[in-house]
Design an enzyme around this catalytic site. Structure first.
Site, PDB file in Angstrom:
ATOM      1  N   ASP A  70      19.074  -1.386 -35.333  1.00 15.70           N
ATOM      2  CA  ASP A  70      18.093  -1.043 -36.439  1.00 15.70           C
ATOM      3  C   ASP A  70      18.930  -0.968 -37.694  1.00 15.70           C
ATOM      4  OD1 ASP A  70      15.764  -0.439 -37.383  1.00 15.70           O
ATOM      5  OD2 ASP A  70      15.944   1.645 -37.368  1.00 15.70           O
TER       6      ASP A  70
ATOM      7  N   ASP B 204      17.238   0.800 -41.184  1.00 14.89           N
ATOM      8  CA  ASP B 204      16.755   2.173 -41.975  1.00 14.89           C
ATOM      9  C   ASP B 204      16.951   3.586 -40.933  1.00 14.89           C
ATOM     10  OD1 ASP B 204      16.069   1.223 -44.814  1.00 14.89           O
ATOM     11  OD2 ASP B 204      14.940   0.018 -43.112  1.00 14.89           O
TER      12      ASP B 204
END
Length: 216
Positions: A8, A10
């Site tokens: 991922d 953020d």
């Protein structure tokens, strides 16, 4: 056997969650939408267009449409990331471990590809990722598993042979639904919640990642 690592972005690679919160509060307050910082925290990991559509449905405003509001928020986040370059602790350590383990490395994010590219460039880690996948134009964003399934397919690796790195519960559900092994690095304020028990590995920072975590 694990053959690929999918990250991922953020909150995991870049400490951008406060920027997303600030940008939402700034733009939406200007439109007369009544939201709090806690509201922005509660939607962590959810695609921004889904968030904005929800607020337009519950608190409609006059002026810019939902797409334009998303662009205003995105522009602010990109600006703040470019200025601050806030890489999370242990990112290079984790990437090096994955490389040393001969894993393919990709990125799967709810963020628009424009932000993905700008962030990787700002942090100078573009070269680490063989492929980048955004849920921006998918029918469903996280917690739906589609973006992770697309990443596995693009790497030509069975999802069960992938390990996903996440920081949010929506992202964790997405990766688990794709039948991947998971490493969760939750934000410290919510790190003690029981919900993280579904992850295979829980870390305080990526600096704690070990080779054993990648292969067990």
């Amino acid at each position: 056997m694990i053959k690929a690592a999918i990250f991922d972005m953020d909150g995991l690679l870049v400490d951008s969650e406060p920027f997303w919160q600030d940008a939402q509060l700034l733009v939406l307050h200007d439109l007369g939408v009544n939201i709090t910082r806690q509201d922005t925290i509660n939607t962590t990991g959810i695609r921004i267009d889904q968030i904005i559509k929800h607020y337009y449905k519950t608190q409609p405003w006059q002026g810019p449409n939902c797409d334009e509001v998303c662009d205003l928020i995105l522009d602010k986040v990109i600006e703040l990331v470019g200025i601050n370059k806030p890489m999370m602790p242990g990112v290079l350590h984790a990437l090096n471990l994955c490389k040393d383990a001969n894993l393919k490395i990709a990125l799967a994010s709810s963020s628009p590809l424009r932000l993905i590219n700008a962030t990787l460039k700002a942090l100078d880690i573009e070269q680490w990722f063989e492929q980048r996948y955004s849920a921006e134009h998918l029918k469903y964003g996280k917690p739906h598993p589609e973006v992770y399934l697309n990443a596995a397919e693009g790497l030509n690796v069975d999802p069960k042979e992938c390990i996903a790195f996440e920081d949010s519960f929506a992202g964790l559900l997405s990766a688990k639904s794709a039948q991947m092994k998971t490493v969760i690095v939750p934000e410290h304020k919510v790190a003690e919640k029981d919900q993280w028990v579904i992850s295979d590995v829980k870390l305080r920072t990526l600096n704690e990642l070990s080779t054993e975590d990648l292969v067990r």
